[in-house]
Enzyme design. Structure first.
Site, PDB file in Angstrom:
ATOM      1  N   SER A 140       0.855  -1.186   0.000  1.00 21.63           N
ATOM      2  CA  SER A 140       0.000   0.000   0.000  1.00 21.63           C
ATOM      3  C   SER A 140       0.893   1.238   0.000  1.00 21.63           C
ATOM      4  O   SER A 140       1.992   1.208   0.561  1.00 21.63           O
ATOM      5  CB  SER A 140      -0.860   0.008   1.273  1.00 21.63           C
ATOM      6  OG  SER A 140      -1.479   1.262   1.424  1.00 21.63           O
ATOM      7  N   TYR A 153      -0.981   0.151  10.352  1.00 20.54           N
ATOM      8  CA  TYR A 153      -1.318  -0.505   9.079  1.00 20.54           C
ATOM      9  C   TYR A 153      -0.152  -0.327   8.101  1.00 20.54           C
ATOM     10  O   TYR A 153       0.262  -1.280   7.425  1.00 20.54           O
ATOM     11  CB  TYR A 153      -2.598   0.112   8.521  1.00 20.54           C
ATOM     12  CG  TYR A 153      -2.988  -0.345   7.140  1.00 20.54           C
ATOM     13  CD1 TYR A 153      -3.634  -1.559   6.924  1.00 20.54           C
ATOM     14  CD2 TYR A 153      -2.730   0.460   6.013  1.00 20.54           C
ATOM     15  CE1 TYR A 153      -3.999  -1.968   5.641  1.00 20.54           C
ATOM     16  CE2 TYR A 153      -3.094   0.060   4.735  1.00 20.54           C
ATOM     17  CZ  TYR A 153      -3.729  -1.152   4.550  1.00 20.54           C
ATOM     18  OH  TYR A 153      -4.083  -1.545   3.286  1.00 20.54           O
TER      19      TYR A 153
HETATM   20  N1  LIG Z   1      -9.111  -0.592  -0.507  1.00 17.80           N
HETATM   21  C1  LIG Z   1      -8.026   0.171  -0.508  1.00 17.80           C
HETATM   22  O1  LIG Z   1      -8.108   1.407  -0.605  1.00 17.80           O
HETATM   23  C2  LIG Z   1      -6.662  -0.470  -0.390  1.00 17.80           C
HETATM   24  C3  LIG Z   1      -5.532   0.368  -0.579  1.00 17.80           C
HETATM   25  C4  LIG Z   1      -4.255  -0.193  -0.459  1.00 17.80           C
HETATM   26  C5  LIG Z   1      -4.116  -1.543  -0.184  1.00 17.80           C
HETATM   27  N2  LIG Z   1      -5.232  -2.329  -0.006  1.00 17.80           N
HETATM   28  C6  LIG Z   1      -5.024  -3.737   0.293  1.00 17.80           C
HETATM   29  O2  LIG Z   1      -5.589  -4.504  -0.753  1.00 17.80           O
HETATM   30  C7  LIG Z   1      -6.079  -5.742  -0.222  1.00 17.80           C
HETATM   31  C8  LIG Z   1      -7.551  -5.887  -0.583  1.00 17.80           C
HETATM   32  O3  LIG Z   1      -8.228  -4.784   0.002  1.00 17.80           O
HETATM   33  P1  LIG Z   1      -9.812  -4.556  -0.110  1.00 17.80           P
HETATM   34  O4  LIG Z   1     -10.028  -3.097  -0.010  1.00 17.80           O
HETATM   35  O5  LIG Z   1     -10.333  -5.318  -1.264  1.00 17.80           O
HETATM   36  O6  LIG Z   1     -10.263  -5.236   1.255  1.00 17.80           O
HETATM   37  P2  LIG Z   1     -11.719  -5.587   1.836  1.00 17.80           P
HETATM   38  O7  LIG Z   1     -12.764  -5.443   0.799  1.00 17.80           O
HETATM   39  O8  LIG Z   1     -11.873  -4.871   3.129  1.00 17.80           O
HETATM   40  O9  LIG Z   1     -11.546  -7.152   2.122  1.00 17.80           O
HETATM   41  C9  LIG Z   1     -10.659  -7.622   3.080  1.00 17.80           C
HETATM   42  C10 LIG Z   1     -10.565  -9.121   2.923  1.00 17.80           C
HETATM   43  O10 LIG Z   1      -9.740  -9.637   3.954  1.00 17.80           O
HETATM   44  C11 LIG Z   1     -10.403 -10.768   4.499  1.00 17.80           C
HETATM   45  N3  LIG Z   1     -10.026 -11.053   5.867  1.00 17.80           N
HETATM   46  C12 LIG Z   1     -10.034 -10.212   6.936  1.00 17.80           C
HETATM   47  N4  LIG Z   1      -9.678 -10.886   8.050  1.00 17.80           N
HETATM   48  C13 LIG Z   1      -9.442 -12.172   7.659  1.00 17.80           C
HETATM   49  C14 LIG Z   1      -9.042 -13.343   8.331  1.00 17.80           C
HETATM   50  N5  LIG Z   1      -8.821 -13.352   9.657  1.00 17.80           N
HETATM   51  N6  LIG Z   1      -8.897 -14.487   7.634  1.00 17.80           N
HETATM   52  C15 LIG Z   1      -9.130 -14.516   6.293  1.00 17.80           C
HETATM   53  N7  LIG Z   1      -9.518 -13.428   5.586  1.00 17.80           N
HETATM   54  C16 LIG Z   1      -9.673 -12.283   6.277  1.00 17.80           C
HETATM   55  C17 LIG Z   1     -11.876 -10.389   4.425  1.00 17.80           C
HETATM   56  O11 LIG Z   1     -12.672 -11.532   4.619  1.00 17.80           O
HETATM   57  P3  LIG Z   1     -14.143 -11.402   5.246  1.00 17.80           P
HETATM   58  O12 LIG Z   1     -15.029 -11.072   4.073  1.00 17.80           O
HETATM   59  O13 LIG Z   1     -14.346 -12.738   5.824  1.00 17.80           O
HETATM   60  O14 LIG Z   1     -14.098 -10.314   6.276  1.00 17.80           O
HETATM   61  C18 LIG Z   1     -11.928  -9.815   3.024  1.00 17.80           C
HETATM   62  O15 LIG Z   1     -11.986 -10.843   2.061  1.00 17.80           O
HETATM   63  C19 LIG Z   1      -5.813  -5.693   1.281  1.00 17.80           C
HETATM   64  O16 LIG Z   1      -4.598  -6.326   1.556  1.00 17.80           O
HETATM   65  C20 LIG Z   1      -5.681  -4.205   1.558  1.00 17.80           C
HETATM   66  O17 LIG Z   1      -4.884  -3.974   2.708  1.00 17.80           O
HETATM   67  C21 LIG Z   1      -6.486  -1.818  -0.115  1.00 17.80           C
END
Ligand SMILES: NC(=O)c1ccc[n+]([C@@H]2O[C@H](COP(=O)([O-])OP(=O)(O)OC[C@H]3O[C@@H](n4cnc5c(N)ncnc54)[C@H](OP(=O)(O)O)[C@@H]3O)[C@@H](O)[C@H]2O)c1
Length: 247
Positions: A140, A153
């Site tokens: 990120s 984070y």
């Molecule tokens: N969105 C952004 O702006 C952004 C920016 C930079 C980086 N990222 C990174 O990109 C990746 C995807 O982000 P996103 O925004 O798509 O995230 P998101 O929609 O919030 O989804 C998070 C995912 O992590 C899973 N998760 C959380 N705790 C878990 C656990 N204990 N065991 C297994 N799975 C678990 C969730 O599963 P559940 O559905 O079961 O909760 C969900 O599938 C992440 O690594 C995030 O840090 C995101």
């Protein structure tokens, strides 16, 4: 046709990424927490209906660190050899909460970093023996410079970035690609209520960039690409200016 394992398959970015990978004719294994079994089954059915590819479901919990290697072995037994793996699970709790609650900070670190090391490290060993594979994880921009508003984070993501860089170095010349994706703010459940939607990227656009980066064997991408330049400026701001900014 390749076999892709998507870890954290319910994530806002993983859902369209699974579609991108399935649209290229790949078989997909969607992995997530058992509590979400209905959602995962529906996503698998959707991939099958849209693209005519086989899509399976499997369950893991990122906080159960001691189970992760056995989980990868089980996926290979039931789904087949893993050609590509994406670690999309992640958690971003409010910084103030994490500052005051070490147990919560450690749990978040386990999900964002330690589980990725366990799952991707074990998969990498298998790929290394076979001399083929793709490994993808999410860093990120938050991991590029420590900021008061989200440095716990950010520290998880900085650690993951370095792990992926080292893994890439180790696997260089072994026909295994290791891609770190650094999305700018993207409209998913992780950022719900955090910024106006118009400042966020669409997950579908981010997923398209990731799929292209996999095809092109890239190593690190920012998506949207402008974040590379924004973070270059932020990283190089002198301390006397940086400390005054409310970031
Ligand atoms: N969105 C952004 O702006 C952004 C920016 C930079 C980086 N990222 C990174 O990109 C990746 C995807 O982000 P996103 O925004 O798509 O995230 P998101 O929609 O919030 O989804 C998070 C995912 O992590 C899973 N998760 C959380 N705790 C878990 C656990 N204990 N065991 C297994 N799975 C678990 C969730 O599963 P559940 O559905 O079961 O909760 C969900 O599938 C992440 O690594 C995030 O840090 C995101």
């Amino acid at each position: 046709m390749k076999n892709w394992l998507i870890l954290g398959a319910t994530s806002g970015i993983a859902v369209p990424l699974a579609r991108e990978l399935a649209s290229r004719g790949n078989r997909i294994c969607l992995a997530g927490r058992r509590e979400n079994s209905k959602r995962l089954e529906l996503l698998a059915q959707d991939l099958n209906a849209r693209f005519g590819v086989e899509a399976a479901v499997s369950y893991f919990d990122a906080v159960e660190l001691e189970r992760l290697e056995a989980f990868i072995d089980e996926v290979e037994e039931t789904f087949g050899r893993i050609d590509g793996v994406v670690y999309a699970a992640g958690l971003m709790e409010p910084q103030l909460h994490l500052q005051r609650d070490f147990t919560a900070a450690r749990r978040q670190h386990d999900i964002n970093y330690m589980a990725a090391v366990g799952l991707l490290g074990h998969t990498a060993r298998k790929m290394e023996a076979r001399r083929r594979g793709h490994i993808v994880a999410f860093g990120s921009p938050a991991g590029d410079r420590g900021r008061r508003s989200n440095y716990l984070y950010g520290a998880d993501k900085a650690a993951l970035h370095l792990f992926m860089e080292g893994l890439r170095h180790r696997l260089a010349g072994k026909r295994i690609t290791v891609l770190t994706v650094k999305p700018g703010p993207t409209d998913t459940p992780m950022t719900a209520g955090m910024r106006k939607p118009r400042f966020k990227a669409r997950p579908e656009d981010v997923a398209r960039d990731i799929a292209r980066a996999i095809d092109d064997k890239r190593t690190v991408i920012y998506t949207p690409a402008k974040w590379r330049y924004i973070m270059c400026v932020i990283r190089h701001l002198p301390w006397f200016i940086f400390k005054r900014l409310n970031l």
